[in-house]
Design an enzyme around this catalytic site. Structure first.
Site, PDB file in Angstrom:
ATOM      1  N   HIS A  20       8.483   0.574  -5.610  1.00  0.00           N
ATOM      2  CA  HIS A  20       8.695   0.885  -4.199  1.00  0.00           C
ATOM      3  C   HIS A  20       9.597   2.113  -4.073  1.00  0.00           C
ATOM      4  CE1 HIS A  20       7.805  -3.460  -3.046  1.00  0.00           C
ATOM      5  NE2 HIS A  20       8.251  -3.630  -4.280  1.00  0.00           N
ATOM      6  N   TYR A  21       9.574   2.762  -2.917  1.00  0.00           N
ATOM      7  CA  TYR A  21      10.728   3.559  -2.543  1.00  0.00           C
ATOM      8  C   TYR A  21      11.480   2.804  -1.455  1.00  0.00           C
ATOM      9  CZ  TYR A  21       7.959   5.770   1.369  1.00  0.00           C
ATOM     10  OH  TYR A  21       7.198   6.040   2.476  1.00  0.00           O
ATOM     11  N   THR A  22      12.774   3.123  -1.308  1.00  0.00           N
ATOM     12  CA  THR A  22      13.586   2.360  -0.363  1.00  0.00           C
ATOM     13  C   THR A  22      13.257   2.706   1.084  1.00  0.00           C
ATOM     14  OG1 THR A  22      15.321   4.025  -0.665  1.00  0.00           O
ATOM     15  CG2 THR A  22      15.506   1.969  -1.945  1.00  0.00           C
ATOM     16  N   HIS A  46       3.631  -0.177  -4.117  1.00  0.00           N
ATOM     17  CA  HIS A  46       3.571  -1.045  -2.942  1.00  0.00           C
ATOM     18  C   HIS A  46       2.327  -0.741  -2.107  1.00  0.00           C
ATOM     19  CE1 HIS A  46       6.252  -3.112   0.338  1.00  0.00           C
ATOM     20  NE2 HIS A  46       5.251  -3.867  -0.042  1.00  0.00           N
ATOM     21  N   ASP A  65       4.421   3.605  -0.047  1.00  0.00           N
ATOM     22  CA  ASP A  65       5.318   3.879  -1.173  1.00  0.00           C
ATOM     23  C   ASP A  65       4.782   3.352  -2.507  1.00  0.00           C
ATOM     24  OD1 ASP A  65       5.894   1.329   0.215  1.00  0.00           O
ATOM     25  OD2 ASP A  65       7.511   1.061  -1.218  1.00  0.00           O
ATOM     26  N   GLU A 120      12.937  -1.124  -6.626  1.00  0.00           N
ATOM     27  CA  GLU A 120      13.129  -0.175  -5.535  1.00  0.00           C
ATOM     28  C   GLU A 120      13.736   1.113  -6.095  1.00  0.00           C
ATOM     29  OE1 GLU A 120      12.519  -0.259  -2.278  1.00  0.00           O
ATOM     30  OE2 GLU A 120      12.118  -2.376  -1.810  1.00  0.00           O
TER      31      GLU A 120
END
Length: 229
Positions: free
Chosen positions: A24-26, A131, A141, A89
């Site tokens: 994921h990215y945050t 994700h 993401d 993340e």
């Protein structure tokens, strides 16, 4: 590896064996804000690990527990992705806050982290996903700037096929059947196509099924896709 232990209360018990890694990215303005949210009991979200922009790896949830990172999702017949996965993340503002390339320090830290998890749980390359792959109608993401090719060269993700490509000339229906067989939820056809392009053909994300998309997908369905050399 060295971890900074930053426990989150947001987890429960797994119902499935671990078979996936989800990246994921945050999608928040900065790392401290993201870390605070992942540890906030009111937020009801978490991940097993968070990788800061300077390469620091925070450990939030023990791998034996079910972190709450995937939400409503689907991959290769698995619908309780949280129970089956390790969630990582990666700090990045994402598309809403000024999406930018991930730092070298982040990827240098991410590579051994993914490698260790993959080895520890016997996870296949095809089950190391973004994700957006598992929730194409909701998520983008880690996005088109994520360096999947670097992971693929180390056999930590599937490569983008580049060799011996052939166009199977599938109809749209045929392409979607193949995409579903590969692992995507195709209930929303456009979202699934865009997610596939974001991952495997990020320079052109237009939702159109063209010869290049068909060739890439066919090669991915073969036993040993080759590329990202």
């Amino acid at each position: 590896m060295t971890f900074l232990d930053t426990p989150s209360p947001n987890f429960d018990e797994r119902l499935l064996p671990i078979s996936m890694i989800v990246l994921h990215y945050t999608g928040m303005q900065d790392g401290p804000s993201a870390l605070a949210r992942l540890r906030d009991p009111e937020a009801k979200v978490s991940a097993h690990y968070l990788v800061e922009e300077d390469g620091t790896v925070c450990r939030l949830v023990d791998e034996s527990k079910r972190a709450w990172h995937a939400g409503r999702s689907h991959w290769r017949e698995t619908t309780d992705v949280n129970s089956a996965s390790i969630g990582i993340e990666i700090v990045n503002p994402g598309h809403e806050w000024g999406y930018r390339p991930f730092t070298d320090e982040q990827i240098d830290a991410l590579v051994p982290l993914v490698a260790a998890i993959k080895k520890r749980h016997g996870i296949t390359r095809g089950n190391i996903v973004g994700h957006s792959d598992i929730a194409p109608t909701r998520k983008r993401d880690p996005g088109e700037l994520f360096p999947w090719s670097r992971l693929a060269r180390l056999r930590l993700a599937l490569p983008r096929p580049t060799r011996n490509l052939m166009d199977p000339m599938w109809t749209q229906g045929g392409f979607l059947l193949a995409l579903e067989r590969f692992g995507y939820d195709v209930a929303d056809a456009m979202a699934a196509i865009v997610a596939f392009q974001r991952r495997f053909r990020p320079e052109l994300i237009d939702g159109e099924i063209d010869a290049e998309c068909r060739m890439i997908l066919l090669a991915l369905l073969l036993p040993k896709p080759q590329g990202d050399e």
